[in-house]
Design an enzyme around this catalytic site. Sequence first.
Site, PDB file in Angstrom:
ATOM      1  N   HIS A 147     -88.769 -53.603  41.406  1.00 27.91           N
ATOM      2  CA  HIS A 147     -87.729 -54.232  40.586  1.00 27.91           C
ATOM      3  C   HIS A 147     -87.700 -55.747  40.756  1.00 27.91           C
ATOM      4  O   HIS A 147     -87.167 -56.455  39.905  1.00 27.91           O
ATOM      5  CB  HIS A 147     -86.352 -53.605  40.870  1.00 27.91           C
ATOM      6  CG  HIS A 147     -85.683 -54.058  42.132  1.00 27.91           C
ATOM      7  ND1 HIS A 147     -85.667 -53.311  43.284  1.00 27.91           N
ATOM      8  CD2 HIS A 147     -85.003 -55.197  42.427  1.00 27.91           C
ATOM      9  CE1 HIS A 147     -85.000 -53.949  44.225  1.00 27.91           C
ATOM     10  NE2 HIS A 147     -84.580 -55.105  43.734  1.00 27.91           N
TER      11      HIS A 147
ATOM     12  N   ASP B 250     -90.090 -47.727  43.896  1.00 30.92           N
ATOM     13  CA  ASP B 250     -89.661 -49.125  43.916  1.00 30.92           C
ATOM     14  C   ASP B 250     -90.555 -49.977  44.810  1.00 30.92           C
ATOM     15  O   ASP B 250     -90.094 -50.908  45.463  1.00 30.92           O
ATOM     16  CB  ASP B 250     -88.198 -49.269  44.332  1.00 30.92           C
ATOM     17  CG  ASP B 250     -87.609 -50.620  43.906  1.00 30.92           C
ATOM     18  OD1 ASP B 250     -88.127 -51.210  42.944  1.00 30.92           O
ATOM     19  OD2 ASP B 250     -86.650 -51.082  44.545  1.00 30.92           O
TER      20      ASP B 250
ATOM     21  N   SER C 101     -84.332 -57.810  48.819  1.00 31.51           N
ATOM     22  CA  SER C 101     -85.196 -56.795  48.215  1.00 31.51           C
ATOM     23  C   SER C 101     -86.664 -57.137  48.411  1.00 31.51           C
ATOM     24  O   SER C 101     -87.107 -58.244  48.090  1.00 31.51           O
ATOM     25  CB  SER C 101     -84.898 -56.676  46.716  1.00 31.51           C
ATOM     26  OG  SER C 101     -83.620 -56.152  46.487  1.00 31.51           O
TER      27      SER C 101
END
Length: 320
Positions: free
Chosen positions: A62, A92, A169
């Site tokens: 993402h 992911d 992230s």
Amino acid sequence: MLDAPLPPTDDPLLDAYSRAVTSAVSRVGPAVVHVAARHEARGGTGSGVVISPDGLVLTNAHVVAGATALEAMAPDGRRFPVRLLGQDRATDIAVLRAEAQGPLPVAELGSSAGLRPGQVAIAIGNPLGFANTVTAGIVSAVGRALPSRGGWPVEDLIQTDAALNPGNSGGALADSAGRVIGIATAVIAGAQGLCFAVAADTARLVLSQVLRFGRVRRAVLGIAVERVPVPRRLARAAGLEEQTFGARIAKLVPNGPAAAAGLREGDVILAIDGLAATGADALLRALHGERVGVPAEILALRGAEVLRVTATPAERETTG
């Protein structure tokens, strides 16, 4: 009156903990880079972890999704372009190649198979633009699953209370020995101490398939599972006396392969075609691309009842 003896302190324990954390950070921190993704109308940022001397970088899918250009910055200030080799939105995870001048520090990608709740967990990333920020906590749980934007659940997640924020992230979740045990991926908004990372073994699986095929082709049963202990008497009844864990179905995709085979939420999968299913990571390894469209025998428990059903895995369409 004599002075009372001083109470014992926690200093030795705290010093040992501090030494473990600082040592882990010194091993992993130099290999955690800031990733900037440019899009047509906006930009985004995240983190990444350099895991090989030739510049392979793991981050989140993402973070890089839809990017027209990617750039990374190392903790020493060097900026360099990075190239997307492949991504797997189902887990992911994305794999990048750093095009840096000169060698980059490398972090060791460890194993997540033996993780236990209570272990020290150290997160290193770039939250809210603050480069190389360190937070520490514990492994709160393993084998978690969360819904993804595409509808399929992201499985084999490590839950931790090490604080993560936007920008973390794709960063590292490390153990006290300085090995990367997960790639930070998600925070539940409004919750306290509910943060998640993709387990290192899952990231390694994605890495190997991206390097070999350029993408991840995976068979799916349409389930999200959690690792649960299996009572010895039930394992014995299923003919698997040595198996101590199974994969409990936490969520079932309507009309998916598992639902069509008659499995239900709460059933505990023990094996697929004789391969032990001890949790989400084991299922991910068992459901490789060659199993798409090939009927498989599933051994499961429903309460104390032993089930044997046949399910035909589909191909997960959200990879790529």
